[in-house]
Design a protein around this motif. Sequence first.
Motif, PDB file in Angstrom:
ATOM      1  N   ARG A  76      53.098  35.941  46.319  1.00  0.00           N
ATOM      2  CA  ARG A  76      51.786  35.229  46.574  1.00  0.00           C
ATOM      3  C   ARG A  76      50.841  35.559  45.618  1.00  0.00           C
ATOM      4  N   ASN A  77      50.190  34.909  45.191  1.00  0.00           N
ATOM      5  CA  ASN A  77      49.162  34.944  43.826  1.00  0.00           C
ATOM      6  C   ASN A  77      47.870  35.185  44.258  1.00  0.00           C
ATOM      7  N   SER A  78      47.173  36.216  44.017  1.00  0.00           N
ATOM      8  CA  SER A  78      45.669  36.300  44.590  1.00  0.00           C
ATOM      9  C   SER A  78      45.086  36.579  42.956  1.00  0.00           C
ATOM     10  N   CYS A  79      43.514  36.748  43.065  1.00  0.00           N
ATOM     11  CA  CYS A  79      42.967  36.838  41.942  1.00  0.00           C
ATOM     12  C   CYS A  79      42.702  38.463  41.998  1.00  0.00           C
ATOM     13  N   PRO A  80      42.904  39.050  40.815  1.00  0.00           N
ATOM     14  CA  PRO A  80      42.725  40.458  40.643  1.00  0.00           C
ATOM     15  C   PRO A  80      41.196  40.629  40.424  1.00  0.00           C
ATOM     16  N   VAL A  81      40.308  39.883  40.226  1.00  0.00           N
ATOM     17  CA  VAL A  81      38.883  39.926  40.438  1.00  0.00           C
ATOM     18  C   VAL A  81      38.336  40.066  41.783  1.00  0.00           C
ATOM     19  N   CYS A  82      38.345  39.096  42.329  1.00  0.00           N
ATOM     20  CA  CYS A  82      37.704  38.683  43.705  1.00  0.00           C
ATOM     21  C   CYS A  82      38.495  39.175  44.847  1.00  0.00           C
ATOM     22  N   GLY A  83      40.163  39.051  44.827  1.00  0.00           N
ATOM     23  CA  GLY A  83      41.001  39.116  45.757  1.00  0.00           C
ATOM     24  C   GLY A  83      41.507  37.764  46.542  1.00  0.00           C
ATOM     25  N   GLY A  84      40.845  36.698  46.137  1.00  0.00           N
ATOM     26  CA  GLY A  84      41.024  35.495  46.757  1.00  0.00           C
ATOM     27  C   GLY A  84      42.587  35.107  46.520  1.00  0.00           C
ATOM     28  N   LEU A  85      43.145  34.656  47.929  1.00  0.00           N
ATOM     29  CA  LEU A  85      44.474  34.357  47.758  1.00  0.00           C
ATOM     30  C   LEU A  85      44.539  32.750  47.425  1.00  0.00           C
ATOM     31  N   VAL A  86      45.303  32.642  46.362  1.00  0.00           N
ATOM     32  CA  VAL A  86      45.215  31.176  45.706  1.00  0.00           C
ATOM     33  C   VAL A  86      46.333  30.370  46.117  1.00  0.00           C
TER      34      VAL A  86
END
Length: 139
Positions: A76-86
């Motif tokens: 699973r890939n998330s944004c390291p800045v905002c944490g949003g799961l993409v």
Amino acid sequence: MNESGKRHTGGCLCGAVRYEAEGEPDLCGHCYCADCRKASGSGFIPFMGFSSRAVRFTGRTQQFRSTSWRGTEAVRNSCPVCGGLVFGGEVGKDDSHTIYAGSLDDPSAFRPTVAIFTRGRPDWATIPPGLAVFETLPE
């Protein structure tokens, strides 16, 4: 451009991770597996599955790896800045990717047709009428 001319764009909350997917998704629906419930903090994850050839990603991601129901690795890939799961899948390695529909720029593009991994679904996580229901994955 692809045959259908469809283009789906989206990304994380802050915009550091973006994607563009061309064409119609191979599978589109709700996943009720325990991993998706925990990752989303909800009763399911709305998803769209695309061939890796149809999707382009930009931005650095933070990956979380776990064991899938098949015993293979799930990413699973998330944004390291905002944490949003993409999205799901490893870029450059997997044949397909799962776009999490909550990350779409145009949420009206999401048209679910299936409910998967319903065997452990909590009663409060209702399945919308009209979806084909599968205890695991469709065959």
